[in-house]
Write an enzyme that holds these catalytic residues in place. Sequence first.
Site, PDB file in Angstrom:
ATOM      1  N   HIS A 204      -9.138   3.409  -9.378  1.00  0.00           N
ATOM      2  CA  HIS A 204      -7.971   3.043  -8.569  1.00  0.00           C
ATOM      3  C   HIS A 204      -6.746   3.918  -8.817  1.00  0.00           C
ATOM      4  CE1 HIS A 204      -6.701   1.143 -12.306  1.00  0.00           C
ATOM      5  NE2 HIS A 204      -5.480   1.083 -11.808  1.00  0.00           N
TER       6      HIS A 204
HETATM    7  C1  UD1 Z   1      -0.577  -0.887 -10.744  1.00  0.00           C
HETATM    8  C2  UD1 Z   1      -0.093  -0.174 -12.006  1.00  0.00           C
HETATM    9  C3  UD1 Z   1      -1.285   0.390 -12.745  1.00  0.00           C
HETATM   10  C4  UD1 Z   1      -2.337  -0.670 -13.013  1.00  0.00           C
HETATM   11  C5  UD1 Z   1      -2.709  -1.338 -11.686  1.00  0.00           C
HETATM   12  C6  UD1 Z   1      -3.690  -2.442 -11.934  1.00  0.00           C
HETATM   13  C7  UD1 Z   1       2.147   0.864 -11.907  1.00  0.00           C
HETATM   14  C8  UD1 Z   1       2.867   2.152 -11.833  1.00  0.00           C
HETATM   15  N1  UD1 Z   1       0.815   0.924 -11.695  1.00  0.00           N
HETATM   16  O1  UD1 Z   1      -1.137   0.071  -9.889  1.00  0.00           O
HETATM   17  O2  UD1 Z   1      -0.845   0.877 -14.002  1.00  0.00           O
HETATM   18  O3  UD1 Z   1      -3.472  -0.072 -13.578  1.00  0.00           O
HETATM   19  O4  UD1 Z   1      -1.528  -1.859 -11.077  1.00  0.00           O
HETATM   20  O5  UD1 Z   1      -4.169  -3.035 -10.809  1.00  0.00           O
HETATM   21  O6  UD1 Z   1       2.759  -0.149 -12.150  1.00  0.00           O
HETATM   22  N2  UD1 Z   1      -1.730  -3.539  -2.913  1.00  0.00           N
HETATM   23  C9  UD1 Z   1      -2.325  -4.601  -2.269  1.00  0.00           C
HETATM   24  N3  UD1 Z   1      -2.186  -5.848  -2.810  1.00  0.00           N
HETATM   25  C10 UD1 Z   1      -1.481  -6.065  -3.943  1.00  0.00           C
HETATM   26  C11 UD1 Z   1      -0.877  -4.979  -4.598  1.00  0.00           C
HETATM   27  C12 UD1 Z   1      -1.015  -3.725  -4.076  1.00  0.00           C
HETATM   28  O7  UD1 Z   1      -2.955  -4.458  -1.249  1.00  0.00           O
HETATM   29  O8  UD1 Z   1      -1.422  -7.229  -4.384  1.00  0.00           O
HETATM   30  C13 UD1 Z   1      -1.889  -2.206  -2.352  1.00  0.00           C
HETATM   31  C14 UD1 Z   1      -0.626  -1.720  -1.690  1.00  0.00           C
HETATM   32  O9  UD1 Z   1      -0.945  -1.293  -0.427  1.00  0.00           O
HETATM   33  C15 UD1 Z   1      -0.174  -0.570  -2.548  1.00  0.00           C
HETATM   34  C16 UD1 Z   1      -1.385  -0.217  -3.389  1.00  0.00           C
HETATM   35  O10 UD1 Z   1      -2.235  -1.347  -3.401  1.00  0.00           O
HETATM   36  O11 UD1 Z   1       0.199   0.506  -1.768  1.00  0.00           O
HETATM   37  C17 UD1 Z   1      -1.002   0.151  -4.784  1.00  0.00           C
HETATM   38  O12 UD1 Z   1      -0.208  -0.821  -5.398  1.00  0.00           O
HETATM   39  P1  UD1 Z   1       0.835  -0.431  -6.562  1.00  0.00           P
HETATM   40  O13 UD1 Z   1       1.786  -1.538  -6.692  1.00  0.00           O
HETATM   41  O14 UD1 Z   1       1.291   0.972  -6.396  1.00  0.00           O
HETATM   42  O15 UD1 Z   1       0.108  -0.438  -7.873  1.00  0.00           O
HETATM   43  P2  UD1 Z   1      -1.365  -0.258  -8.347  1.00  0.00           P
HETATM   44  O16 UD1 Z   1      -1.998   0.927  -7.777  1.00  0.00           O
HETATM   45  O17 UD1 Z   1      -2.016  -1.575  -8.197  1.00  0.00           O
END
Ligand code: UD1
Length: 369
Positions: A204
Amino acid sequence: MHTVLAVVGARPNFVKMAPVTEALAREGIAVRLLHTGQHYDRALSDGFIERLGMPQPDANLGVGSGTHAAQTAGVLAGVEADLAANPADLVLVAGDVNSTLAAALAATKVHVAVAHVESGLRSRDWSMPEEVNRIVTDRISDLLLCTSADAVSNLAAEGIRDGVELVGNTMIDSLLRILEATDRAAALEAAGVEGRAFVLVTLHRPALVDHRDRLAAVIEVLGEVAETAPVLFPAHPRTIAHLERWGLELPPLVRLVPPMDYAEFIALEAEARLVITDSGGLQEESSALGVPCLTYRDSTERPVTIEAGTNELVGVDPEALRAAAGRALAADPPAEPPRIPLWDGQAGPRAAAAIASFLAEREVSPTPA
Ligand code: UD1
């Protein structure tokens, strides 16, 4: 009575925090649980809170997804406002996500002590947002709760010695507890892998899945691995979105499923023949379970898992992954999980005891009710 504001936001936070907040209550410390809303999908958030037996958060900042600056700023302002309305003696944060750093910074600026669960890990790769979050959080933390001896050494090398406590790995407390309460055979059957040696995959990290060619290359290798042992791939929403955006097809024996329930996932991890991942938590969990793990990254902040012999850092290199997976699937599985000091299911109580002594020694007078 002392009050701790425990701040959680993303999937791994819940797993690391639950054993500590539970043990704090037994120490006679009041806990206010604040969810930043960094993760908001049920599969990444509420499902975990319920499975871990955590109370419902007292408040949710609803920051959601966004740029690093927007997400961090939302948590900064939200935690500051929460502390103003609900004074606390200490703010407790866990891990290395944006919510961790923002909550620690908000607390420090209003002179509230900060305790950091999983302090001192270092990948030495500044391009990872988590590395920035770790280093800055540790610099402003008053109580630094470490999972392993290398973390204590990392902090010492940065001149941080006061307030450092080696308490062990609270994520393993959660793992051992959920494993005991879960019917593994039922989980294998539900996932359609009963009676078969299978490979469990999670990928991821933006550094991998946000790049079409890197993602396509690793998927191709997974297709080859699946010819020896079927691949089960519970994917993060970010990974699913990119696979769809680029129209990348999964090979026939690689099964992509949505993010899984924690109990079901841990049961599958315990029974997997091999784990392939770019996650930090899975490197630790697979080591505690004695399941071989190949880490598809160029660095790890968890060298203890490599010393334990369960984890191999293969690099972001499809050829290296192909070779390492071949070797791992041909070798005998480890007979016994390695014993990593203090990864024994009691790290949460040790962390809570350290927080209680910190509050007592600092003579922090309890927050008036
Ligand atoms: C975050 C953490 C990472 C951790 C991961 C665990 C940071 C910088 N990164 O990354 O260290 O390993 O969580 O899961 O804090 N999204 C959803 N649903 C959600 C949350 C996110 O669909 O509940 C999607 C969104 O479209 C978003 C993408 O996932 O663009 C990434 O979400 P983001 O909040 O950037 O963090 P993670 O990649 O989950």
